[in-house]
Write a protein that holds these residues in place. Sequence first.
Motif, PDB file in Angstrom:
ATOM      1  N   LYS A 141       0.848  -1.182   0.000  1.00  0.00           N
ATOM      2  CA  LYS A 141       0.000   0.000   0.000  1.00  0.00           C
ATOM      3  C   LYS A 141       0.888   1.237   0.000  1.00  0.00           C
ATOM      4  CE  LYS A 141      -2.493   1.342   3.662  1.00  0.00           C
ATOM      5  NZ  LYS A 141      -3.529   1.341   4.697  1.00  0.00           N
ATOM      6  N   ASN A 142       0.593   2.171  -0.895  1.00  0.00           N
ATOM      7  CA  ASN A 142       1.304   3.439  -0.927  1.00  0.00           C
ATOM      8  C   ASN A 142       0.898   4.212   0.327  1.00  0.00           C
ATOM      9  OD1 ASN A 142       2.040   6.128  -1.314  1.00  0.00           O
ATOM     10  ND2 ASN A 142       1.789   6.009  -3.532  1.00  0.00           N
ATOM     11  N   PRO A 143       1.846   4.497   1.240  1.00  0.00           N
ATOM     12  CA  PRO A 143       1.466   5.156   2.490  1.00  0.00           C
ATOM     13  C   PRO A 143       0.944   6.579   2.299  1.00  0.00           C
ATOM     14  CG  PRO A 143       3.845   4.922   2.340  1.00  0.00           C
ATOM     15  CD  PRO A 143       3.261   4.195   1.176  1.00  0.00           C
ATOM     16  N   LYS A 144       1.321   7.211   1.208  1.00  0.00           N
ATOM     17  CA  LYS A 144       0.889   8.585   0.964  1.00  0.00           C
ATOM     18  C   LYS A 144      -0.555   8.654   0.468  1.00  0.00           C
ATOM     19  CE  LYS A 144       2.883  12.789  -0.910  1.00  0.00           C
ATOM     20  NZ  LYS A 144       3.988  13.344  -1.686  1.00  0.00           N
ATOM     21  N   THR A 145      -0.890   7.759  -0.484  1.00  0.00           N
ATOM     22  CA  THR A 145      -2.215   7.819  -1.100  1.00  0.00           C
ATOM     23  C   THR A 145      -3.154   6.706  -0.641  1.00  0.00           C
ATOM     24  OG1 THR A 145      -1.551   6.454  -2.976  1.00  0.00           O
ATOM     25  CG2 THR A 145      -1.236   8.849  -3.176  1.00  0.00           C
ATOM     26  N   GLY A 146      -2.608   5.645  -0.102  1.00  0.00           N
ATOM     27  CA  GLY A 146      -3.432   4.509   0.308  1.00  0.00           C
ATOM     28  C   GLY A 146      -3.738   3.554  -0.824  1.00  0.00           C
ATOM     29  N   LYS A 190      -3.364   0.597  -3.548  1.00  0.00           N
ATOM     30  CA  LYS A 190      -2.693  -0.698  -3.557  1.00  0.00           C
ATOM     31  C   LYS A 190      -1.681  -0.718  -4.693  1.00  0.00           C
ATOM     32  CE  LYS A 190      -6.385  -3.309  -1.445  1.00  0.00           C
ATOM     33  NZ  LYS A 190      -7.299  -4.437  -1.542  1.00  0.00           N
TER      34      LYS A 190
END
Length: 93
Positions: free
Chosen positions: A61-66, A68
Amino acid sequence: MNKSEMIDAIAERTDLSKASSAKALDAVIETIVDAVAQGEAVTLVGFGSFKASARAAREGKNPKTGDKIQIPETVVPKFAAGATFKAKVAGKA
């Protein structure tokens, strides 16, 4: 302990110059890295072993945008401490 402190410790324990100790340490590190990069395992009895290990592809998961994302399969180095090393760290040796 950083690399220069390690070089100082090697020089003191072996009566080698700091320059010779630095060359020896660099040679050991290069040899281990080259062997593991070629898929070989390197075992130093009592200290531990180095090997290459495959890490499977997975979903993250991209921590910035959420969003997948797919994380591809990769090969990573692994180190496993030997029994003597573990005992010394645990204060049993």
